[in-house]
Write a protein that holds these residues in place. Structure first.
Motif, mmCIF file in Angstrom:
data_model
loop_
_atom_site.group_PDB
_atom_site.id
_atom_site.type_symbol
_atom_site.label_atom_id
_atom_site.label_comp_id
_atom_site.label_asym_id
_atom_site.label_seq_id
_atom_site.Cartn_x
_atom_site.Cartn_y
_atom_site.Cartn_z
ATOM 1 N N VAL A 1 0.819 -1.360 0.140
ATOM 2 C CA VAL A 1 -0.034 0.037 0.112
ATOM 3 C C VAL A 1 0.976 1.467 -0.065
ATOM 4 C CG1 VAL A 1 -1.631 1.287 1.099
ATOM 5 C CG2 VAL A 1 -1.828 -1.166 1.309
ATOM 6 N N ASP A 2 0.806 2.174 -1.138
ATOM 7 C CA ASP A 2 1.644 3.240 -1.204
ATOM 8 C C ASP A 2 1.150 4.177 -0.193
ATOM 9 O OD1 ASP A 2 -0.204 4.745 -2.386
ATOM 10 O OD2 ASP A 2 0.485 4.040 -4.405
ATOM 11 N N GLY A 3 1.744 5.339 -0.094
ATOM 12 C CA GLY A 3 1.803 6.562 0.687
ATOM 13 C C GLY A 3 0.421 7.171 0.024
ATOM 14 N N TYR A 4 0.104 7.321 -0.892
ATOM 15 C CA TYR A 4 -1.438 7.918 -1.341
ATOM 16 C C TYR A 4 -2.506 7.153 -1.069
ATOM 17 C CZ TYR A 4 1.803 10.664 -4.565
ATOM 18 O OH TYR A 4 2.516 11.348 -5.068
ATOM 19 N N GLN A 5 -2.588 5.702 -1.278
ATOM 20 C CA GLN A 5 -3.406 4.811 -0.670
ATOM 21 C C GLN A 5 -3.544 4.829 0.731
ATOM 22 O OE1 GLN A 5 -1.547 1.189 -2.670
ATOM 23 N NE2 GLN A 5 -3.150 1.438 -4.352
ATOM 24 N N ALA A 6 -2.371 4.859 1.453
ATOM 25 C CA ALA A 6 -2.631 4.867 2.956
ATOM 26 C C ALA A 6 -3.284 5.911 3.263
ATOM 27 C CB ALA A 6 -1.295 4.540 3.408
#
Length: 512
Positions: free
Chosen positions: A442-447
Motif C-alpha cells: 500500500v503506497d503513501g497515497y493509498q494509505a
C-alpha cells in the motif's frame, strides 16, 4: 494547331490491322508498328495468340474485346497500348491506340504517390519510435531520480549530523569533500530532470508577483562567502528605477542567474565577478530588464562560443573543475521559454560576459512587506510527541530517527509500508505521520486515503500527515495535498526544514 494537324497527330498514335482467321495480315497502316502484309500476326507478339481461342468460340456475326494497357514490343520499339479486337465470320480487325506517354505519366504520378505514402508511413513510424524513446527516457530518468535521491538523502543527512559532532581537522575536511561531491551529484540529477521536463513540455511558466530586489540581494548574500573563500570580489548593482515588485516566473529567473553565476565563480580564480541589473525599456505595464554577469576567469575560445549552449558541452579540460555540461543548455531553454534573449562574449584568460534580457510585468499598487516565514512552536506537554515514520529504506529510517531523537521532543515508531502504518495507527495514538510516497503493498497515497476516509475516530482520521518524495515538483505537491496530506517535503531535505514542518503541523493541530 489546325484540326487536320491534330487529326494527323492522333492518327500517328493509332494503327488499324486486318487479319484473316489463319493469322495472316490482310492489311495494316503501320502507324505504330511496322508490320507487313502477308506475315503472321502471331509472329508479331505472343499477346495475339489469344485470337485463336476467340475465333474458335465465335458464335455471333461480330464480337468485340477491349484490352487496356498492353505492353507490346517489336524489335527496339516498345509501346503501351489500348487494344480493341473485333471478330466476325470473315476476318479480325485489330485497333491499337498508343497511350505510352500517358501511361508513363500516370505511372510517374502513381510512383510519386506511392513514394509519398511510403515517406509518410516512414515519418509516422519514426514519430512513433521517437515518442516511445521519449517515454522510455522520461520513465528512466524518473526512476533514476527516485532511486538516487533516496540514498543521497541519507548521505547528506548523515553528513549534516556528523558535522555537528566533535571532529578533528582531517575528519572535517573529509566530511566537507563527501558533502561537496554529494551536492554535485544532486545538482546533476536536478539538471537531468530539468532537461527532461523542458523536452517534454512539462515546465510551465508561472507568472506571480514577487519582491524583485530580494532576488538580487539573495545572490549577494549567497555568493559573498564563496567570493571571500576564493579571495575574489563579488560586485552587484541594481537600477533603482526598477519597480520594487514585478510579475514573472521568479523560480526560472533565479535558476537562469544562479546557473551563470555558479559558472562564473567556478572558472574565476582571481579578479572579480559582477552582477549588474538595469532597466532596458518600459511600456505601459511591461518592461524589459537586462542582467549582465561578468567575470575575469578563464574565458572561452572564439570557435567554441557558438556551441556553448549545446548539451554536455565542456570546453575546459581541468578535471578539478566539476560540471555536467547541462547548466548553460538549461539556461538557454529557460530564456527561450520566457521569451527572452541571451548573448555571450568572451576572451581567453580575460573572462566572459553574459547579457540576458528578460520581459516582466508590473502593477501600479502600493508595495506591501514581504511575507516572512511564520514561526511555530510545539505545544506545552509533559510527554514527548510521538511520530510514526512510514519508510522502507533502512538508511532513511535511521537518519530521520536520529534527527528527531536528537531534537529531544519526539518518540519515533517505524512502519515499512502503508498496510503496517495503518495497523500501528489502530493500536497507538500518534501526533504526526511522516509518509513516504513510494511504498510496497500500500503506497503513501493509498494509505493516506484510507486513514482519512475509513475511520470515525478523529484521532486516526485527522492525524497530521507529511509526505516525502524524490519528486520536488508543484504537481507532486498538489497530488499530496489532494490525497489528504497536510504538507510534503522533497528529498534530499535540510534538517531544519523537516523539523520546521513537523513542528508546524503539530502546532496547527493543537490550535484547531
Amino acid at each position: 494547331m489546325t484540326y487536320q494537324e491534330e487529326r494527323l497527330l492522333f492518327n500517328q498514335k493509332t494503327q488499324c490491322t486486318v487479319v484473316y482467321h489463319d493469322g495472316k495480315i490482310k492489311e495494316t497502316d503501320a502507324n505504330v508498328f511496322q508490320w507487313k502484309v502477308g506475315t503472321s500476326i502471331y509472329d508479331a507478339h505472343p499477346f495475339f495468340e489469344i485470337l485463336k481461342s476467340f475465333i474458335e468460340v465465335l458464335e455471333k456475326e461480330e464480337t468485340t474485346y477491349n484490352f487496356p494497357c498492353i505492353h507490346l514490343e517489336d524489335g527496339k520499339i516498345e509501346k503501351i497500348c489500348d487494344i480493341t479486337i473485333k471478330i466476325n465470320t470473315q476476318e479480325v480487325v485489330i485497333l491499337l491506340f498508343d497511350y505510352s506517354s500517358k501511361y508513363h505519366e500516370l505511372n510517374k504520378i502513381a510512383q510519386q504517390k506511392n513514394e509519398s505514402i511510403l515517406k509518410s508511413k516512414k515519418l509516422e513510424l519514426k514519430n512513433e519510435y521517437l515518442l516511445e524513446k521519449e517515454k522510455f527516457k522520461n520513465s528512466f530518468i524518473s526512476n533514476i531520480n527516485h532511486e538516487i535521491r533516496t540514498p543521497l538523502t541519507g548521505i547528506l543527512g548523515f553528513i549534516e549530523v556528523l558535522e555537528k559532532t566533535n571532529l578533528n581537522f582531517e575528519q572535517e575536511e573529509l566530511a566537507r569533500i563527501i558533502k561537496r561531491q554529494s551536492l554535485h551529484l544532486n545538482a546533476l540529477i536536478e539538471d537531468m530532470v530539468d532537461i527532461a521536463k523542458i523536452e517534454s513540455g512539462k515546465i510551465k511558466i508561472v507568472e506571480e508577483r514577487f519582491l524583485f530586489v530580494n532576488l538580487v540581494e539573495g545572490f549577494k548574500e549567497t555568493y559573498a562567502k564563496l567570493a571571500e573563500d576564493k579571495g575574489i570580489q563579488f560586485e552587484t548593482y541594481i537600477d533603482h528605477n526598477i519597480q520594487e515588485y514585478l510579475i514573472g516566473d521568479r523560480t526560472r529567473v533565479f535558476q537562469i542567474l544562479n546557473n551563470i553565476l555558479n559558472n562564473a565563480f567556478k572558472f574565476t580564480e582571481e579578479g572579480k565577478v559582477s552582477l549588474s541589473v538595469t532597466k532596458n525599456y518600459q511600456r505601459t505595464n511591461k518592461l524589459s530588464i537586462s542582467f549582465k554577469i561578468e567575470d575575469t576567469g578563464l574565458g572561452i575560445q572564439a570557435e567554441n562560443l557558438e556551441n556553448i549552449f549545446e548539451r554536455f558541452t565542456r570546453f575546459n579540460e581541468d578535471k578539478q573543475i566539476s560540471g555536467t555540461g547541462l547548466g548553460l543548455a538549461i539556461v538557454k531553454d529557460l530564456v527561450d521559454l520566457l521569451s527572452g534573449e541571451i548573448k555571450v562574449t568572451s576572451k581567453p584568460e580575460h573572462g566572459t560576459t553574459f547579457d540576458i534580457k528578460l520581459p516582466f510585468k508590473f502593477e501600479i499598487t502600493k508595495s506591501s512587506p514581504e511575507k516572512k516565514k511564520k514561526k511555530y512552536s510545539l505545544p506545552e506537554s509533559k510527554k514527548k510527541f510521538r511520530v510514526l515514520l512510514v519508510e522502507d529504506e533502512e538508511a532513511t529510517q535511521f537518519l530521520i530517527m536520529k534527527i528527531l531523537i536528537t531534537h529531544g521532543s519526539f518518540f519515533v515508531d517505524v512502519a515499512i509500508n502503508g498496510e503496517e502504518a495503518i495497523s500501528y495507527l489502530e493500536r497507538r495514538n500518534y501526533d504526526l505521520v511522516l509518509m513516504d510516497l513510494k511504498l510496497s503493498k500500500v503506497d503513501g497515497y493509498q494509505a493516506t486515503h484510507m486513514i482519512r476516509n475509513n475511520y470515525g475516530d478523529k484521532v486516526i482520521s485527522e492525524v497530521p500527515i507529511i509526505g516525502f518524495t524524490a519528486k520536488s515538483t508543484q504537481i507532486e505537491r498538489d497530488k499530496c495535498l489532494k490525497s489528504g496530506m497536510d504538507d510534503f517535503i522533497a528529498k534530499p531535505f535540510e534538517q531544519e526544514d523537516l523539523i520546521y514542518k513537523i513542528v508546524k503541523q503539530i502546532a496547527k493541530k493543537a490550535a484547531s
